[in-house]
Design a protein around this motif. Structure first.
Motif, PDB file in Angstrom:
ATOM      1  N   SER A   1       0.829  -1.207   0.000  1.00 45.09           N
ATOM      2  CA  SER A   1       0.000   0.000   0.000  1.00 45.09           C
ATOM      3  C   SER A   1       0.861   1.253   0.000  1.00 45.09           C
ATOM      4  O   SER A   1       1.858   1.344   0.742  1.00 45.09           O
ATOM      5  CB  SER A   1      -0.895  -0.004   1.245  1.00 45.09           C
ATOM      6  OG  SER A   1      -1.480   1.276   1.401  1.00 45.09           O
ATOM      7  N   GLY A   2       0.469   2.217  -0.803  1.00 48.92           N
ATOM      8  CA  GLY A   2       1.213   3.481  -0.886  1.00 48.92           C
ATOM      9  C   GLY A   2       1.128   4.302   0.385  1.00 48.92           C
ATOM     10  O   GLY A   2       1.964   5.180   0.617  1.00 48.92           O
ATOM     11  N   THR A   3       0.132   4.041   1.222  1.00 48.04           N
ATOM     12  CA  THR A   3       0.008   4.821   2.458  1.00 48.04           C
ATOM     13  C   THR A   3       1.037   4.377   3.501  1.00 48.04           C
ATOM     14  O   THR A   3       1.263   5.084   4.477  1.00 48.04           O
ATOM     15  CB  THR A   3      -1.407   4.715   3.063  1.00 48.04           C
ATOM     16  OG1 THR A   3      -1.753   3.351   3.153  1.00 48.04           O
ATOM     17  CG2 THR A   3      -2.420   5.443   2.210  1.00 48.04           C
TER      18      THR A   3
ATOM     19  N   SER B   1       1.235  -6.452 -11.066  1.00 44.52           N
ATOM     20  CA  SER B   1       1.430  -6.486  -9.596  1.00 44.52           C
ATOM     21  C   SER B   1       0.799  -7.716  -8.983  1.00 44.52           C
ATOM     22  O   SER B   1       0.085  -7.622  -7.995  1.00 44.52           O
ATOM     23  CB  SER B   1       0.893  -5.232  -8.926  1.00 44.52           C
ATOM     24  OG  SER B   1       0.298  -4.375  -9.792  1.00 44.52           O
TER      25      SER B   1
ATOM     26  N   ARG C   1       4.068  -5.789  -6.742  1.00 41.65           N
ATOM     27  CA  ARG C   1       3.144  -4.766  -6.224  1.00 41.65           C
ATOM     28  C   ARG C   1       3.915  -3.674  -5.455  1.00 41.65           C
ATOM     29  O   ARG C   1       3.666  -2.483  -5.632  1.00 41.65           O
ATOM     30  CB  ARG C   1       2.087  -5.424  -5.319  1.00 41.65           C
ATOM     31  CG  ARG C   1       1.208  -4.452  -4.563  1.00 41.65           C
ATOM     32  CD  ARG C   1       0.346  -3.574  -5.466  1.00 41.65           C
ATOM     33  NE  ARG C   1      -0.345  -2.547  -4.691  1.00 41.65           N
ATOM     34  CZ  ARG C   1      -0.913  -1.461  -5.184  1.00 41.65           C
ATOM     35  NH1 ARG C   1      -0.882  -1.233  -6.493  1.00 41.65           N
ATOM     36  NH2 ARG C   1      -1.511  -0.599  -4.405  1.00 41.65           N
TER      37      ARG C   1
ATOM     38  N   ASP D   1       5.545  -1.491  -7.908  1.00 42.40           N
ATOM     39  CA  ASP D   1       4.531  -0.637  -8.546  1.00 42.40           C
ATOM     40  C   ASP D   1       4.173   0.532  -7.629  1.00 42.40           C
ATOM     41  O   ASP D   1       4.056   1.682  -8.063  1.00 42.40           O
ATOM     42  CB  ASP D   1       3.290  -1.507  -8.819  1.00 42.40           C
ATOM     43  CG  ASP D   1       2.409  -0.937  -9.906  1.00 42.40           C
ATOM     44  OD1 ASP D   1       2.966  -0.503 -10.944  1.00 42.40           O
ATOM     45  OD2 ASP D   1       1.186  -0.902  -9.715  1.00 42.40           O
ATOM     46  N   VAL D   2       4.037   0.230  -6.340  1.00 39.41           N
ATOM     47  CA  VAL D   2       3.727   1.263  -5.339  1.00 39.41           C
ATOM     48  C   VAL D   2       4.894   2.257  -5.258  1.00 39.41           C
ATOM     49  O   VAL D   2       4.696   3.474  -5.232  1.00 39.41           O
ATOM     50  CB  VAL D   2       3.460   0.610  -3.963  1.00 39.41           C
ATOM     51  CG1 VAL D   2       3.498   1.638  -2.845  1.00 39.41           C
ATOM     52  CG2 VAL D   2       2.120  -0.118  -3.971  1.00 39.41           C
ATOM     53  N   THR D   3       6.119   1.736  -5.237  1.00 40.17           N
ATOM     54  CA  THR D   3       7.304   2.598  -5.150  1.00 40.17           C
ATOM     55  C   THR D   3       7.317   3.590  -6.319  1.00 40.17           C
ATOM     56  O   THR D   3       7.555   4.787  -6.139  1.00 40.17           O
ATOM     57  CB  THR D   3       8.590   1.738  -5.156  1.00 40.17           C
ATOM     58  OG1 THR D   3       8.491   0.784  -4.090  1.00 40.17           O
ATOM     59  CG2 THR D   3       9.841   2.566  -4.945  1.00 40.17           C
TER      60      THR D   3
ATOM     61  N   LYS E   1       4.635   4.518  -8.233  1.00 41.26           N
ATOM     62  CA  LYS E   1       3.499   5.462  -8.250  1.00 41.26           C
ATOM     63  C   LYS E   1       3.634   6.517  -7.173  1.00 41.26           C
ATOM     64  O   LYS E   1       3.140   7.630  -7.332  1.00 41.26           O
ATOM     65  CB  LYS E   1       2.158   4.703  -8.162  1.00 41.26           C
ATOM     66  CG  LYS E   1       1.678   4.333  -6.769  1.00 41.26           C
ATOM     67  CD  LYS E   1       0.366   3.586  -6.808  1.00 41.26           C
ATOM     68  CE  LYS E   1      -0.057   3.087  -5.427  1.00 41.26           C
ATOM     69  NZ  LYS E   1      -0.581   4.108  -4.533  1.00 41.26           N
ATOM     70  N   GLU E   2       4.345   6.184  -6.098  1.00 43.48           N
ATOM     71  CA  GLU E   2       4.540   7.161  -5.024  1.00 43.48           C
ATOM     72  C   GLU E   2       5.767   8.041  -5.262  1.00 43.48           C
ATOM     73  O   GLU E   2       6.096   8.892  -4.439  1.00 43.48           O
ATOM     74  CB  GLU E   2       4.690   6.438  -3.669  1.00 43.48           C
ATOM     75  CG  GLU E   2       3.464   5.628  -3.246  1.00 43.48           C
ATOM     76  CD  GLU E   2       2.208   6.478  -3.021  1.00 43.48           C
ATOM     77  OE1 GLU E   2       2.360   7.659  -2.637  1.00 43.48           O
ATOM     78  OE2 GLU E   2       1.090   5.977  -3.259  1.00 43.48           O
TER      79      GLU E   2
ATOM     80  N   ARG F   1       8.898   7.165  -5.253  1.00 44.65           N
ATOM     81  CA  ARG F   1      10.027   6.837  -4.366  1.00 44.65           C
ATOM     82  C   ARG F   1      11.151   6.198  -5.175  1.00 44.65           C
ATOM     83  O   ARG F   1      10.945   5.749  -6.296  1.00 44.65           O
ATOM     84  CB  ARG F   1       9.556   5.874  -3.257  1.00 44.65           C
ATOM     85  CG  ARG F   1       8.476   6.496  -2.381  1.00 44.65           C
ATOM     86  CD  ARG F   1       7.939   5.492  -1.371  1.00 44.65           C
ATOM     87  NE  ARG F   1       6.779   6.032  -0.674  1.00 44.65           N
ATOM     88  CZ  ARG F   1       5.814   5.289  -0.128  1.00 44.65           C
ATOM     89  NH1 ARG F   1       5.864   3.956  -0.192  1.00 44.65           N
ATOM     90  NH2 ARG F   1       4.794   5.863   0.484  1.00 44.65           N
TER      91      ARG F   1
END
Ligand SMILES: Cc1cc2nc3c(=O)[nH]c(=O)nc-3n(C[C@H](O)[C@H](O)[C@H](O)COP(=O)(O)O)c2cc1C
Length: 195
Positions: A78-80, A104, A110, A113-115, A117-118, A120
């Motif tokens: 999760s991106g959060t 993902s 996944r 992918d989160v890294t 989209k955020e 990072r």
């Protein structure tokens, strides 16, 4: 500090993964680890220390967390959940292709992918030779997205004396790319040779 996510996949080079986790923990950097089934298989082929023994050793650190590769409900999916970036070492061409195309379907992909989209830092240590046009195009797509593609090549100009020197150099460069300070041993830092 937020954890660095480490993904171990089924490219050759388990020594690089072992060294990366060892060095992150020794530098007091929290690690959130996931290893693919192929990553474990290659580790068992290449390493003297069984993967289970390495996990047991790392678990002695309160900075270390590990998740099953199918655990898509893990926080790093999760991106959060805040992280300080992600390292995939070694990165198989399979996982590299999946990340380049936004697939993902496991926790490593996944989390990558989160890294992305955020926004990072994502560092991949791909391992394959020779490289096909598919591999190179996937790497180019990722590089254009700001991903660091850090292939595990020796720094011949530093006159490595052992595989350990080669591993220390590559892992040091990868951790530097993630902002971990002093990741390279003194003797593997660039020095101009005296004439
Ligand atoms: C001993 C061994 C070495 C391998 N070395 C590589 C490699 O260097 N690069 C690569 O892309 N795949 C390599 N593979 C194949 C991958 O493990 C395979 O494509 C696998 O599906 C990758 O899955 P993963 O990306 O989920 O880890 C190797 C497999 C074995 C058994």
């Amino acid at each position: 500090m937020d954890p660095i996510v480490v993904g171990i996949t089924g490219g050759s080079g388990a020594l690089l993964a072992q060294r990366a986790v060892d060095q992150l923990l020794a530098s007091d950097v929290p690690v959130a680890l996931a290893c693919s089934a192929a990553g474990r298989m290659v580790w068992q082929e290449e390493m003297d220390e069984p993967f289970g023994a390495a996990l047991e050793r790392w678990r002695r650190s309160s900075l270390f967390t590990t998740y099953a590769v199918g655990e898509l409900k893990a926080p790093i999916a999760s991106g959060t959940f805040p992280t300080a970036g992600m390292l995939v070492v070694p990165c198989s061409m399979n996982t590299l292709a999946a990340i380049a195309h936004g697939l993902s379907d496991n926790l490593i992909r996944r989390a990558a992918d989160v890294t992305l989209k955020e926004g990072r830092k994502l560092v991949l240590v791909p391992r394959e030779t020779p490289l096909s046009a598919i591999h190179l195009e996937n790497m180019l797509a990722l590089a254009r997205m700001g991903v660091t593609i850090l292939s595990p090549e020796p720094a011949f100009y530093l006159h490595p004396q052992s595989i350990d020197d080669v591993v220390a150099f590559i892992v040091g460069r990868a951790l530097n790319a993630l902002g971990v300070p002093n990741a390279l041993p003194d003797h593997l830092r660039y020095q101009r040779r005296s004439e």
